[in-house]
Scaffold this motif. Structure first.
Motif, PDB file in Angstrom:
ATOM      1  N   LYS A 102      29.433  24.423  47.215  1.00 16.66           N
ATOM      2  CA  LYS A 102      29.681  23.338  48.115  1.00 16.66           C
ATOM      3  C   LYS A 102      30.151  22.097  47.270  1.00 16.66           C
ATOM      4  N   ASN A 103      30.907  21.536  47.715  1.00 14.00           N
ATOM      5  CA  ASN A 103      31.517  20.149  47.008  1.00 14.00           C
ATOM      6  C   ASN A 103      32.090  20.249  45.696  1.00 14.00           C
ATOM      7  N   LEU A 104      32.659  21.379  45.421  1.00 15.49           N
ATOM      8  CA  LEU A 104      33.109  21.454  44.140  1.00 15.49           C
ATOM      9  C   LEU A 104      34.555  22.121  44.381  1.00 15.49           C
ATOM     10  N   ASN A 105      35.566  21.715  43.802  1.00 13.57           N
ATOM     11  CA  ASN A 105      36.995  22.345  44.003  1.00 13.57           C
ATOM     12  C   ASN A 105      37.781  22.341  42.703  1.00 13.57           C
ATOM     13  N   VAL A 106      38.428  23.286  42.462  1.00 14.59           N
ATOM     14  CA  VAL A 106      39.140  23.779  41.437  1.00 14.59           C
ATOM     15  C   VAL A 106      40.701  23.405  41.740  1.00 14.59           C
ATOM     16  N   VAL A 107      41.386  22.779  40.913  1.00  5.36           N
ATOM     17  CA  VAL A 107      42.695  22.330  41.162  1.00  5.36           C
ATOM     18  C   VAL A 107      43.725  22.734  40.098  1.00  5.36           C
ATOM     19  N   SER A 108      43.255  23.340  38.838  1.00  6.97           N
ATOM     20  CA  SER A 108      44.326  23.930  37.972  1.00  6.97           C
ATOM     21  C   SER A 108      43.477  24.957  36.921  1.00  6.97           C
ATOM     22  N   SER A 109      44.392  25.803  36.474  1.00  6.96           N
ATOM     23  CA  SER A 109      44.055  26.575  35.503  1.00  6.96           C
ATOM     24  C   SER A 109      44.770  26.429  34.221  1.00  6.96           C
ATOM     25  N   THR A 110      44.192  26.316  32.921  1.00  9.02           N
ATOM     26  CA  THR A 110      44.973  26.011  31.785  1.00  9.02           C
ATOM     27  C   THR A 110      44.915  27.351  30.665  1.00  9.02           C
ATOM     28  N   PHE A 111      45.841  27.726  30.144  1.00  9.29           N
ATOM     29  CA  PHE A 111      45.826  28.566  29.428  1.00  9.29           C
ATOM     30  C   PHE A 111      47.010  28.629  28.356  1.00  9.29           C
ATOM     31  N   ASP A 112      47.023  29.408  27.187  1.00  9.01           N
ATOM     32  CA  ASP A 112      48.172  29.503  26.336  1.00  9.01           C
ATOM     33  C   ASP A 112      49.440  30.360  26.906  1.00  9.01           C
ATOM     34  N   GLY A 113      50.482  30.248  26.126  1.00  5.30           N
ATOM     35  CA  GLY A 113      51.592  31.025  26.840  1.00  5.30           C
ATOM     36  C   GLY A 113      51.865  32.165  26.070  1.00  5.30           C
ATOM     37  N   CYS A 114      50.803  32.828  25.727  1.00  3.54           N
ATOM     38  CA  CYS A 114      51.124  34.173  25.420  1.00  3.54           C
ATOM     39  C   CYS A 114      51.820  35.333  26.422  1.00  3.54           C
ATOM     40  N   SER A 115      52.493  36.140  26.335  1.00  4.61           N
ATOM     41  CA  SER A 115      53.220  37.240  27.182  1.00  4.61           C
ATOM     42  C   SER A 115      52.119  37.586  28.309  1.00  4.61           C
ATOM     43  N   THR A 116      50.897  37.970  28.013  1.00  8.21           N
ATOM     44  CA  THR A 116      49.946  38.673  28.800  1.00  8.21           C
ATOM     45  C   THR A 116      49.582  37.557  29.857  1.00  8.21           C
ATOM     46  N   ASN A 117      49.330  36.282  29.327  1.00  7.77           N
ATOM     47  CA  ASN A 117      48.920  35.160  30.220  1.00  7.77           C
ATOM     48  C   ASN A 117      50.306  34.922  31.022  1.00  7.77           C
TER      49      ASN A 117
END
Length: 238
Positions: free
Chosen positions: A169-184
């Protein structure tokens, strides 16, 4: 005059409520903790005691329960919504197997309780971290010892991470960051993004278990971007 006033040790077992209050207060403000401890005749434990409590944290692979509890406590005691970004990255580790007479260490471990010598030796550690957007802090919430993960497996771990976070409660996730490898990049497509330049969509809708839809924006980490056809291992060797 009491033993504590005379400077003598007073053996005692702190209640769970006092333990939680002391750890929380010290986490948010060391100065406030020291002030309260001084004003109330050292009723709170010494910081060394807090260190001992922290040292008993279960640090096994998987999602770290203690981190999630602390994050929940942070959200509950915040006057403003806690806005976070989810980050994940893999780090190469030395392949080495240890056995302490009870458990093996060094094999692939996803926190599912499987621990035996039939597993492959782990080559990498996938770390998942939460970084505050509207404050200045970051907190690892889990890690996994892996040999290699395909895009589908990564997507499932991201979904699990979003579920446990968005149910706070009261927590929000707005983005996800990761590197640009092919599996990602393939993982982002499985999550619902479209990386085709003609129909670009760098966000996906995630429906948490509390039946609320959240838009999550993906961000490729510029220092680690690789060409979509270039494998992570070949990148390291170049």
């Amino acid at each position: 005059m009491g033993k504590k006033n005379l400077g003598h040790k007073v053996p005692k077992k702190y209640t769970p409520e006092i333990r939680q209050f002391a750890l929380s207060l010290h986490f948010f403000s060391c100065k406030a903790f020291n002030y309260v401890r001084k004003q109330f005749n050292r009723v709170l434990p010494h910081p060394r005691t807090l260190s001992k409590w922290y040292s008993s944290v279960n640090a096994k692979p998987g999602f770290t329960e203690e981190s999630l509890k602390m994050l929940s406590l942070k959200a509950q005691n915040s006057n403003n919504p806690v806005i976070c970004a989810l980050m994940l990255d893999e780090m190469a580790i030395r392949q080495h197997i240890d056995y302490d007479g009870t458990n093996y260490y060094g094999y692939v471990d996803l926190g599912n309780g499987i621990n035996n010598d039939s597993l492959d030796a782990a080559k990498e550690c996938l770390v998942i971290m939460v970084v505050s957007v509207n404050e200045n802090w970051k907190l690892p919430i889990g890690y996994f010892l892996v040999n290699s993960l395909n895009s589908s497996q990564k997507a499932e771990l991201v979904k699990h991470a979003l579920n446990v976070l968005l149910n706070i409660k009261n927590l929000n996730v707005v983005s996800s960051t990761f590197d640009g490898c092919s599996t990602n990049l393939t993982m982002s497509k499985l999550l619902g993004c479209n990386l085709n330049a003609d129909n670009l969509s760098t966000s996906f809708i995630f429906n948490s278990t509390n039946y609320i839809s959240h838009e999550i924006v993906i961000l490729l980490d510029p220092p680690h971007q690789t060409h979509p056809t270039q494998d992570r291992k070949s990148t390291r060797l170049n």
